[in-house]
Enzyme design. Sequence first.
Site, PDB file in Angstrom:
ATOM      1  N   GLY A  51      30.346  30.113  52.108  1.00  0.00           N
ATOM      2  CA  GLY A  51      31.683  30.015  51.542  1.00  0.00           C
ATOM      3  C   GLY A  51      32.759  29.907  52.607  1.00  0.00           C
ATOM      4  O   GLY A  51      32.484  29.735  53.803  1.00  0.00           O
ATOM      5  N   PRO A  72      48.082  30.625  64.598  1.00  0.00           N
ATOM      6  CA  PRO A  72      48.277  29.620  65.657  1.00  0.00           C
ATOM      7  C   PRO A  72      48.012  28.187  65.240  1.00  0.00           C
ATOM      8  O   PRO A  72      48.415  27.262  65.935  1.00  0.00           O
ATOM      9  CB  PRO A  72      47.267  30.068  66.721  1.00  0.00           C
ATOM     10  CG  PRO A  72      46.155  30.708  65.939  1.00  0.00           C
ATOM     11  CD  PRO A  72      46.809  31.356  64.744  1.00  0.00           C
ATOM     12  N   GLN A  73      47.323  27.961  64.107  1.00  0.00           N
ATOM     13  CA  GLN A  73      46.912  26.594  63.756  1.00  0.00           C
ATOM     14  C   GLN A  73      48.098  25.664  63.532  1.00  0.00           C
ATOM     15  O   GLN A  73      48.020  24.468  63.817  1.00  0.00           O
ATOM     16  CB  GLN A  73      46.034  26.609  62.504  1.00  0.00           C
ATOM     17  CG  GLN A  73      44.639  27.150  62.707  1.00  0.00           C
ATOM     18  CD  GLN A  73      44.585  28.670  62.669  1.00  0.00           C
ATOM     19  OE1 GLN A  73      45.571  29.315  62.311  1.00  0.00           O
ATOM     20  NE2 GLN A  73      43.454  29.232  63.032  1.00  0.00           N
ATOM     21  N   THR A 130      50.195  19.618  55.873  1.00  0.00           N
ATOM     22  CA  THR A 130      49.093  20.570  55.953  1.00  0.00           C
ATOM     23  C   THR A 130      48.770  21.033  54.531  1.00  0.00           C
ATOM     24  O   THR A 130      49.443  20.657  53.575  1.00  0.00           O
ATOM     25  CB  THR A 130      49.462  21.793  56.825  1.00  0.00           C
ATOM     26  OG1 THR A 130      50.335  22.660  56.076  1.00  0.00           O
ATOM     27  CG2 THR A 130      50.148  21.368  58.113  1.00  0.00           C
ATOM     28  N   CYS A 131      47.762  21.888  54.400  1.00  0.00           N
ATOM     29  CA  CYS A 131      47.418  22.378  53.068  1.00  0.00           C
ATOM     30  C   CYS A 131      48.504  23.291  52.512  1.00  0.00           C
ATOM     31  O   CYS A 131      48.613  23.482  51.298  1.00  0.00           O
ATOM     32  CB  CYS A 131      46.086  23.119  53.099  1.00  0.00           C
ATOM     33  SG  CYS A 131      46.042  24.531  54.223  1.00  0.00           S
ATOM     34  N   ASN A 132      49.329  23.852  53.394  1.00  0.00           N
ATOM     35  CA  ASN A 132      50.360  24.801  52.956  1.00  0.00           C
ATOM     36  C   ASN A 132      51.773  24.231  52.954  1.00  0.00           C
ATOM     37  O   ASN A 132      52.689  24.884  52.453  1.00  0.00           O
ATOM     38  CB  ASN A 132      50.340  26.055  53.847  1.00  0.00           C
ATOM     39  CG  ASN A 132      49.189  26.969  53.500  1.00  0.00           C
ATOM     40  OD1 ASN A 132      48.749  27.013  52.359  1.00  0.00           O
ATOM     41  ND2 ASN A 132      48.672  27.681  54.487  1.00  0.00           N
ATOM     42  N   ILE A 182      32.657  32.481  55.624  1.00  0.00           N
ATOM     43  CA  ILE A 182      31.616  32.146  56.601  1.00  0.00           C
ATOM     44  C   ILE A 182      32.002  30.904  57.392  1.00  0.00           C
ATOM     45  O   ILE A 182      31.793  30.837  58.614  1.00  0.00           O
ATOM     46  CB  ILE A 182      30.256  31.956  55.896  1.00  0.00           C
ATOM     47  CG1 ILE A 182      29.750  33.288  55.373  1.00  0.00           C
ATOM     48  CG2 ILE A 182      29.239  31.330  56.847  1.00  0.00           C
ATOM     49  CD1 ILE A 182      29.504  34.345  56.441  1.00  0.00           C
TER      50      ILE A 182
END
EC number: 1.2.1.70
Length: 424
Positions: free
Chosen positions: A194, A118-119, A49-51, A197
């Site tokens: 951005g 939750p993702q 993931t990105c993290n 949004i």
Amino acid sequence: MTLLAVGINYNTAPVSIRERLAYPAEILDSSLKDLWHLKDISEAAILSTCNRTEFYCESSNENKHILIEHMLIDWITQTRNIKPNDLTPYLYTYNDNQLIRHMFRVACGLDSMVLGEPQILGQMKAAYQAANEAGTLGKYLGKLFQHTFAAAKKVRTDTAIGSSPVSVAFAAVQLAQQIFDKLSEQTAILIGAGETIELTARHLVQHGIGRIIIANRTYDKAHALATRFNGYAIALSELPMHLAEADIVVSSTASSLPILGKGRVESAIKKRKHKPMFMVDLAVPRDIESEVEQLNDVYLYTVDDLKNTIDQNMDNRRKAAEQAEEIIDTQVEHFLSWLRSQGALTTIKDYRIQAEQIRDDALRKTLNQLQSGISAEEALQRLAHTLTNKLIHTPSAQIREAGANERHDLIAAAREIFKLNNTQ
């Protein structure tokens, strides 16, 4: 059997390192198979993931734990073209019980940048599916993933870990749900293009918004974002013509001056025949003049209004996280019990195979005796005698040896296993 994980996350590594260990879909399948083919690795999965990026492995070799860890790190650095010294300071490892607890905590959002988000559970399910399709999962790692999902579901069901919004975008959408009975009948105008949004649009779509209009100073950016969410794009200059269509307005731009003033909103309300309008200004400095709040039928919230809600909800999540840790303690023990039972199942299987071999040999001998002409009664007596002697011979010899060696623990275990009553 050994369970092992090596990984990095937002706490241990900067984005410059994390992006070098990213595994997009187009290389994930081949990377999984490559990892799975390493010596002594029986099962493998990759969470990217990105993290965080984490490599989960299972090995049937219990005596090469450290060697397997080093081999895995070598594979990562070689395949991702990273110097070991550039990566190892950011790595963490988990083994066996530690790994089980870690996976449960990750799936529950307890190890996330946003507590309880939750993702990550969906991302873990995607990692499981990818490994399953690549054929790199087996009995142990596959079962661990399934138990991880069950633990996360129980935490979500039994605690409030994910029920309170802790991002301004999510808080805005949750507030909209409280004001409108059905989001499916509402139109939302989102001002800006951005990250905030985009996140707001995603949450609105997930909650069934009827229609989305994206307004931005640069039309192409508005169009690109609107396309992703099946919305309609307009230039910021067109906003006055569409404002009356909006039941929900969320604005987050970098403008130094307000985009919406009291007069423009008042005109839109009149066109709406005073149908209520919910407005959220997430910008700093503000996009919507504060005087708009004075208008009837307008519900205006600022980022500060939402921040108070978020802070309170974060406290609620921390309390829920304490409950979640208790649930995880129980779930870890359940999985460990399953693991311990696997050793017993192997022993039972081997014992059954041995007994069936003895049975087949004795039966074959008895059938030959019947063909040679002895009576059925005598053949059955011989079969019973042979089976009894064969089945008790090895246990009897082992118990006798245990007595000679004063292994009273083995004798006691034998009495318990065979449920022997005292004959004296």
